[in-house]
Enzyme design. Structure first.
Site, short mmCIF file in Angstrom:
data_model
loop_
_atom_site.label_atom_id
_atom_site.label_comp_id
_atom_site.label_asym_id
_atom_site.label_seq_id
_atom_site.Cartn_x
_atom_site.Cartn_y
_atom_site.Cartn_z
N ASP A 143 51.14 42.29 39.99
CA ASP A 143 51.91 41.04 39.89
C ASP A 143 51.62 40.40 38.53
O ASP A 143 51.12 41.07 37.63
CB ASP A 143 51.60 40.10 41.09
N GLU A 144 51.89 39.11 38.40
CA GLU A 144 51.76 38.48 37.09
C GLU A 144 50.31 38.33 36.64
O GLU A 144 50.03 38.14 35.46
CB GLU A 144 52.40 37.08 37.09
N GLY A 145 49.36 38.37 37.58
CA GLY A 145 47.96 38.12 37.23
C GLY A 145 47.25 39.36 36.71
O GLY A 145 47.83 40.43 36.56
N VAL A 146 45.96 39.19 36.45
CA VAL A 146 45.14 40.32 36.00
C VAL A 146 44.42 40.92 37.22
O VAL A 146 43.50 40.31 37.76
CB VAL A 146 44.10 39.86 34.94
N ASP A 147 44.91 42.07 37.68
CA ASP A 147 44.31 42.78 38.82
C ASP A 147 44.33 41.95 40.11
O ASP A 147 43.39 42.01 40.91
CB ASP A 147 42.87 43.22 38.49
N HIS A 185 42.14 50.18 39.46
CA HIS A 185 41.10 49.39 38.83
C HIS A 185 39.73 49.92 39.27
O HIS A 185 39.52 50.16 40.46
CB HIS A 185 41.24 47.91 39.22
C1 GRF Z 1 40.11 54.23 34.74
O1 GRF Z 1 38.75 53.90 34.91
C2 GRF Z 1 40.97 53.26 35.49
O2 GRF Z 1 40.36 52.76 36.64
C3 GRF Z 1 41.14 52.13 34.50
O3 GRF Z 1 41.22 52.75 33.25
C4 GRF Z 1 40.57 54.02 33.30
C5 GRF Z 1 41.57 55.02 32.88
O4 GRF Z 1 41.04 56.31 32.79
N1 GRF Z 1 42.31 51.34 34.82
P1 GRF Z 1 42.04 57.53 32.52
O5 GRF Z 1 42.78 57.22 31.23
O6 GRF Z 1 42.96 57.64 33.68
O7 GRF Z 1 41.14 58.73 32.36
#
Ligand code: GRF
Length: 218
Positions: A143-147, A111
């Site tokens: 897990d089940e949540g968002v991030d 993330h």
């Molecule tokens: C990245 O910024 C990642 O953190 C997020 O989605 C983006 C994916 O970029 N989850 P890529 O497709 O890996 O270039």
């Protein structure tokens, strides 16, 4: 130790997917990627997979009766290929329960913010609008949540008053490409243990602290 089989889920350009491929090719990470699953027939990640002879499945959610059916199918395809670790590399969907249950603490996501701040979409612009001075990226179990799952590695970058979303995203992305393979390596070496909502890392962790400073190469 048996070589870890990885399944990757990606929706877009797949630069993190590429970073993992490169980490394997260079010998930094002992694992192999057995499957790419994408929900987007136009994802550039598909070309990357082809270049490296990685099997690709395009699974479009609208062809399934429900979200649960969609994620059940994904879990089945991964199981059939004996995937041991599932990587979300820019997969733009919240993972459904059948997949979370089938791969509890064996799904990792990256993330582009320092969780638990700024979860969900556009972590970088959320952070800039809030006015933070430090942002970064987080690799966590899903897990089940968002991030919301247990955090494995984080790395930090500065955020500036006159930053743009693109500039901050690029700064963060460079670290994403380093901590994601690192987290997978720790998993492959069996050095991660989830205790409640914390992740204990066994053994030498010097390389991780070094990653907090982008100028130090490990
Ligand atoms: C990245 O910024 C990642 O953190 C997020 O989605 C983006 C994916 O970029 N989850 P890529 O497709 O890996 O270039």
């Amino acid at each position: 130790m048996e070589t870890l089989s990885i399944g990757v889920l990606a929706s877009g350009r797949g630069s993190n997917f590429q970073a993992i491929i490169d980490a394997i090719d260079s010998g930094y990470l002992k694992a192999h990627i057995v499957l790419l699953i994408t929900d987007n027939p136009n994802a550039y990640a598909i070309e990357r997979a082809q270049k490296h002879a990685i099997e690709t499945l395009i699974l479009t959610p609208k062809l399934f009766a429900s979200r649960n059916d969609y994620f059940k199918k994904i879990a089945e395809e991964l199981k059939v290929r004996e995937v041991g670790l599932v990587i979300l590399a820019g997969f733009m969907r919240v993972v459904g329960k059948p997949l979370v249950d089938a791969y509890r603490y064996r799904i990792m996501n990256i993330h582009p913010a320092l969780l638990p701040s700024f979860p969900g979409l556009h972590g970088q612009s959320q952070a800039l609008e809030y006015g933070v001075k430090i942002s970064g990226c987080t690799v966590h179990f899903v897990d089940e949540g968002v991030d919301t799952g247990p955090i494995i590695i984080q790395a930090a970058v500065p955020a500036f008053f006159d930053d743009t979303e693109d500039a901050l995203s690029e700064r963060i992305l460079r670290l994403e490409h380093r901590i994601f393979p690192e987290a997978i390596r720790l998993f492959a070496e069996n050095r991660l243990e989830v205790v409640g909502r914390k992740v204990n890392i066994y053994g030498e962790i010097r390389e991780i602290s070094a990653l907090l400073n982008p100028r130090i190469t490990t």
